[in-house]
Design a protein around this motif. Structure first.
Motif, short mmCIF file in Angstrom:
data_model
loop_
_atom_site.label_atom_id
_atom_site.label_comp_id
_atom_site.label_asym_id
_atom_site.label_seq_id
_atom_site.Cartn_x
_atom_site.Cartn_y
_atom_site.Cartn_z
N LYS A 1 0.95 -0.99 0.14
CA LYS A 1 0.02 -0.19 -0.18
C LYS A 1 0.78 1.24 -0.18
O LYS A 1 2.16 1.87 1.22
CB LYS A 1 -1.32 0.25 1.45
N PHE A 2 0.83 2.43 -1.10
CA PHE A 2 1.33 3.42 -0.50
C PHE A 2 0.07 4.71 -1.15
O PHE A 2 -0.57 4.77 -1.86
CB PHE A 2 1.88 3.19 -2.29
N LEU B 1 4.61 4.13 3.07
CA LEU B 1 4.44 2.36 2.05
C LEU B 1 4.65 1.72 3.71
O LEU B 1 5.38 1.94 3.79
CB LEU B 1 6.28 2.63 1.72
N ASN B 2 3.42 1.43 3.14
CA ASN B 2 2.97 0.06 3.95
C ASN B 2 3.45 -1.14 3.33
O ASN B 2 2.34 -1.87 2.22
CB ASN B 2 1.58 0.44 4.72
N ASN B 3 3.74 -2.04 2.96
CA ASN B 3 4.12 -3.75 3.11
C ASN B 3 4.23 -4.59 4.14
O ASN B 3 4.54 -4.36 4.79
CB ASN B 3 5.57 -3.50 2.32
N GLU B 4 3.61 -5.25 3.96
CA GLU B 4 3.52 -6.73 4.62
C GLU B 4 3.78 -7.81 3.61
O GLU B 4 2.88 -8.19 2.78
CB GLU B 4 1.79 -6.82 5.27
N GLY C 1 6.03 -10.12 7.79
CA GLY C 1 6.61 -9.26 8.42
C GLY C 1 6.09 -7.78 8.27
O GLY C 1 5.24 -8.36 7.17
N VAL C 2 6.79 -7.13 8.52
CA VAL C 2 5.68 -5.68 8.33
C VAL C 2 6.71 -4.84 7.89
O VAL C 2 7.34 -4.36 8.54
CB VAL C 2 4.86 -4.89 9.22
N PHE C 3 7.00 -3.75 6.53
CA PHE C 3 7.88 -2.51 6.56
C PHE C 3 6.78 -1.59 6.61
O PHE C 3 6.50 -1.84 5.00
CB PHE C 3 8.37 -3.57 5.29
N ASN C 4 7.00 -0.67 6.92
CA ASN C 4 7.03 0.39 7.12
C ASN C 4 7.52 1.90 6.95
O ASN C 4 8.61 1.80 7.64
CB ASN C 4 5.78 1.12 7.87
N ARG C 5 7.25 3.01 6.00
CA ARG C 5 7.97 4.20 5.70
C ARG C 5 7.42 5.24 5.17
O ARG C 5 6.22 4.74 5.02
CB ARG C 5 9.26 3.74 4.58
N SER C 6 8.13 6.22 6.11
CA SER C 6 7.13 7.55 5.41
C SER C 6 8.14 8.50 4.67
O SER C 6 9.14 8.62 5.50
CB SER C 6 6.60 7.63 6.82
#
Length: 955
Positions: A572-573, A602-605, A612-617
């Motif tokens: 999800k972006f 940027l929300n990646n799961e 795992g969860v990868f979140n960036r702003s």
């Protein structure tokens, strides 16, 4: 002192009063004298709509001007000076010029515009046919100023116009790729640039406009949002807008080659219906690459240094309705299309189209790639590939423009596409050390079936408030996509150092589903007579889910799930943007300034194999600016644009799953990727000299990208496990996307056009300079690959008559390649493409012969690829029936049997040369019949209805 200044002011006021008194009769104003007249076409004897009437000083300074109405009439006030010059101009016709004294009559009666120089009574006809004019930001070329042969197509006409070039098979205008072709401001089979150019006759065209089309929201609100699309707008002749026209053809030749098809256009005022069909096995296509996604799947991509087709190209002297012969591989095509447009009532415009095509392509490729590893080491990869593709594509789109009332406007643009693609590949590859020693080898076969569905819609709405300039607009875009692929791989690889053989047999099922939306709301507010402000908010969400499962054959002869090759991932972006802007417009200048704030999340799961969860702003300030200048009197204009934007990584780049379709060249995604930030500066200058028929276009472009999404490549020197499970033998390589800095590129383009009077031809000179720096990682070291392109070319096109038509063109490009890791590596190369087209008819088009000779010279490529390739196509035929509507001709394609395709690609750490099979010599006998039945146009009181979109709208 006060009395002194008061006395001076009194004297000055008296002088002004006396001056004003001397210019007007006592008690009343002198009545204005009006120039009147009617402009007539000297050939058709019909009134000329939109002819320019210019009133100048005797020294050629423009005073006032107007255009003729629907009956060819004009009326304009005569300036209050003793002597003026009156000029009547129309693109493609010679200029009428007459000096006028204040005591002379002001009614000119009928003024006849002719194509040839003559003397009519006291009116002097002078000058060359002007090729075009600059109207604001639009360059308009007159079709009658360019002579084409009998039964030529729109593409043949447009190729003759200044600033129009074909680079790598792609049509470019003023140095930029043409993304859309309109017909009378309307979409024609969607936005596909190819279909209109290859299905409209040249003699139906009145003029051709080249413009940077703004977005729907920008055109509705009047505020420039900086979004442009390079567009060609074809304006049809008035006498071609009511009737039926088209062509049908069929041919059969040697080696069972065949070609048939046709098009029919049914025009009745605003209602227009077009139907086309195409069936052949000689690489002829009338659609663009958007319908061929996956056709070259699993093939090595070309481009970069050379044009696919190796000097092939559209040919046949303009008598073929479609391109053909130069596409890589051997392609069989079946295609049909329908386009419908109409005006429903006074407020609604509709355009809709459906297009189907089926292509089957068989190609073989030889690839040689050299990869830089470090300062003293490189690696060679050689490959032989046989690839077959069978592609089915359906697409439909529509456009509804509705002015609901004076305040409310609506634009709706839905689209749909479905594709079914089947591919088979047979690959034989070898990896060599720089010493020439073999490291590893591969033999593999793979097949895949892909189904893809895409549905999208865009709605733009605008509301106008009572206050002039105040508007509220919204733009809503939604896209739903689904892609399902089932692939099978059988591969065997050899490690020569250890004399080991590895085999792989696997089945992969990959599913990608996506739903994207973008909502934008904008308020414009007038800040003065010449300025306007804008405030807006935008939110968008790019949501994609990927699910890939790969099963491999184990030692027990059973297919089991391989977790290293499998992955389930959700991306999800979400982007939110606050927008602000200011615009100022004057007579010659316009300035647009924008400042946006953007927050992106940027929300990646990952769900499988390892959750795992990868979140960036990301937070960014995005400035942009546009400055335009145009002088309508001199035809000179310049523009400067500065833009900033961001690019998000794709789901494939984020997905941490290994792609082993080529076991010697693996790739894997990177879930830690961030967005890239782009700066772009663009400046151009254009000058059109009507009287001398000279044109000048020039632009400079610079762009730089921070956090550029490049590649990190690792070449193994020993057995290496990827993701803990995938074995990569020595000499193999794996690439992974990484965020890198140091990417920038710049381009310079200049084209100058002028007539060559002695031979009745037009000369266009084109100069291109380019620099591109691409960063990449190789075994942990940063490499900067610099490409410098130096290009010079010219095109000499005849403008003699429809019986004699020739074009001579050549373009040479020298490319300098520098690698920071290997500064002594010599990969510089030179490619020169030359073309001679010659058409001749001794009896006004009835008997004809045509030649098209192409030569492509390669120097500096891999061993065996430095060639001089000749492609000579020849045709001869006879036309008969009324108005030469029937035609029979004999065509010999590739007379010398030398046609081939060679290309070079420069990437971050590698230089790749590719040789691909193409269509070679065949002969064909073809019969063509032209349809043309037209009605006289109905006169219009509005001279701007001749194809020009009203109010800046597309329609």
């Amino acid at each position: 002192m006060k009395n002194k200044y008061g006395f001076i002011l009194l004297i000055f006021s008296c002088l002004l009063t006396i001056s004003a008194y001397g210019q007007r009769p006592t008690g009343q104003d002198r009545p204005a004298r009006l120039f009147t007249g009617t402009v007539i076409d000297g050939v058709t004897k019909t009134p000329m709509v939109g002819a320019n009437v210019l009133i100048k000083t005797v020294t050629d300074s423009l005073l006032v001007g107007t255009v003729t109405n629907g009956q060819g009439k004009f009326e304009i006030a005569r300036p209050q000076i003793p002597d003026v010059k009156v000029e009547i101009t129309f693109i493609g016709y010679v200029t009428i010029s007459k000096n006028h004294n204040f005591r002379d009559p002001v009614d000119f009666g009928e003024l006849v515009l002719l194509e040839d120089s003559k003397v009519l009574d006291e009116v002097i006809i002078e000058g060359l046919n002007p090729v075009g004019e600059q109207k604001g930001d639009t360059t308009s070329f007159n079709a009658k100023a360019f002579k084409t042969q009998e039964n030529a197509q729109a593409e043949d006409l447009i190729r003759k116009m200044p600033g129009i070039t074909v680079q790598g098979g792609q049509l470019q205008a003023q140095g930029e790729a043409v993304q859309k072709v309109l017909v009378d401001g309307r979409e024609f089979f969607g936005s596909d640039p190819s279909i209109a150019l290859r299905n409209l006759p040249a003699d139906a065209i009145d003029r051709v406009e080249i413009l940077d089309q703004r977005s729907d929201q920008s055109r509705l609100t009047g505020f420039d949002d900086g979004t442009y699309t390079k567009t060609i707008n074809i304006i049809l002749r008035e006498d071609r807008k009511n009737g039926q026209f088209g062509r049908f053809y069929g041919g059969y030749g040697t080696d069972d080659r065949y070609s048939s098809g046709g098009s029919i256009n049914l025009f009745k005022g605003d209602q227009r219906i077009s139907i086309l069909g195409l069936f052949n096995n000689v690489n002829q296509q009338n659609f663009s690459s958007q319908d061929l996604a996956g056709v070259n799947a699993n093939a090595t991509s070309g481009g970069g240094g050379g044009r696919p087709g190796g000097g092939g190209g559209r040919w046949g002297g303009g008598n073929n309705a479609f391109s053909g012969g130069n596409d890589i591989g051997i392609i069989t095509t079946n295609a049909i299309g329908l386009n419908y447009s109409d005006k429903w009532g006074k407020k609604v415009n509709f355009t809709g189209n459906y297009f189907f095509n089926n292509t089957a392509n068989t190609l073989s490729q030889i690839t040689n790639r050299e990869t830089v590893i470090n300062e003293n080491l490189s690696q060679i990869y050689q490959e032989n590939l046989i690839n077959t593709v069978d592609n089915y594509n359906h697409r439909a789109s529509g456009r509804i423009e509705a002015d609901l009332n004076e305040k409310n406007s609506l634009v709706i643009s839905p689209s749909f596409s479905f594709q079914n693609n089947r591919t088979f590949s047979d690959r034989d590859a070898l990896t060599l050390a720089s010493t020439g020693d073999s490291l590893s080898a591969l033999r593999s076969t793979s097949n895949a079936e892909t189904k893809a569905l895409n549905i999208s819609n865009n709605i733009t709405y605008r509301y106008k408030f009572e206050k002039k300039g105040r508007t509220l607009s919204t733009d809503i875009n939604t896209t739903w996509s689904s892609r399902d692929q089932l692939s099978k791989l059988l591969a065997a690889s050899v490690d020569y150092n250890r004399d080991r053989l590895d085999t792989t047999e696997q089945v992969t099922d990959a599913l990608n589903d996506g739903f994207n939306y973008r909502i934008n709301a904008t308020l414009t507010e007038p800040l003065g007579e010449k300025s306007i402000g804008t405030f807006g908010y935008q939110i968008s969400n790019n949501n994609t889910r990927a699910d890939q499962k790969t099963r491999v054959l184990n030692s027990e002869n059973q297919f089991v799930l391989d977790t290293a090759l499998s992955n389930e991932f959700d991306n999800k972006f979400i982007t939110q943007r606050l927008r602000s802007g200011y615009a100022w417009n004057d007579k010659n200048y316009s300035i647009n300034l924008n400042l946006d704030y953007q927050n992106a999340r940027l929300n990646n799961e990952a769900f499988f194999p390892t959750p795992g969860v990868f979140n960036r702003s990301f937070n960014n300030i995005l400035p942009s600016a546009n400055v335009n200048y145009r002088n309508r009197e001199t035809g000179f204009s310049w523009r400067m644009r500065y833009r900033t934007d961001t690019d998000e990584p794709s789901v494939n780049e984020l997905q941490n799953v290994v792609n082993n379709q080529n076991p010697l060249n693996l790739s894997v995604g990177n879930p830690n990727l961030g967005q890239s930030f782009n700066h772009n500066i663009f400046a151009n200058i254009s000058k059109v000299n009507l009287e001398k028929s000279k044109t000048l276009f020039m632009f400079v472009n610079y762009s730089a990208t921070a956090n550029y999404i490049g590649n990190s490549t690792y070449i193994t020197a020993k057995d290496t496990l990827i993701n803990g499970e995938i074995l990569l033998r020595p000499g193999g390589q794996i690439s992974r996307p990484e965020n890198l800095d140091g990417n920038f590129r710049t381009r310079f383009f200049l084209t100058y056009g002028m007539p060559v009077k002695k031979i009745k031809s037009n000369l266009n000179l084109n100069t291109r300079l380019g620099f591109n720096r691409t960063p990449g990682m190789i075994n942990g070291d940063l490499n900067l690959n610099d490409n410098i392109d130096l290009s010079q070319g010219f095109t000499l096109s005849s403008n003699i008559s429809k019986n004699v038509d020739f074009t001579i063109s050549t373009t040479g490009t020298y490319t300098i390649v520098n690698s920071s890791l290997q500064s002594n590596l010599d990969q510089n190369y030179y490619i020169q493409e030359s073309n001679l087209r010659l058409y001749y008819s001794p009896n006004n088009g009835k008997t004809f012969i045509g030649n098209n000779i192409n030569n492509t010279l390669y120097r500096g490529l891999s061993e065996g690829l430095d060639q001089s390739v000749w492609l000579w196509n020849i045709e001869a035929g006879q036309r008969f029936a009324k108005n030469n509507k029937a035609e029979i001709k004999l065509v010999i394609f590739d007379l010398l049997n030398q046609n081939n395709s060679i290309s070079r690609t420069i990437s971050d750490v590698a230089v790749t040369d590719v040789f691909t099979n193409v269509l070679t010599r065949y002969g064909m006998l073809t019969f063509t019949y032209i349809i043309g039945n037209f009605k006289e146009p109905e006169p219009s009181d509005n001279p701007w209805e001749r194809g020009r979109p009203s109010g800046g709208r597309t329609w």
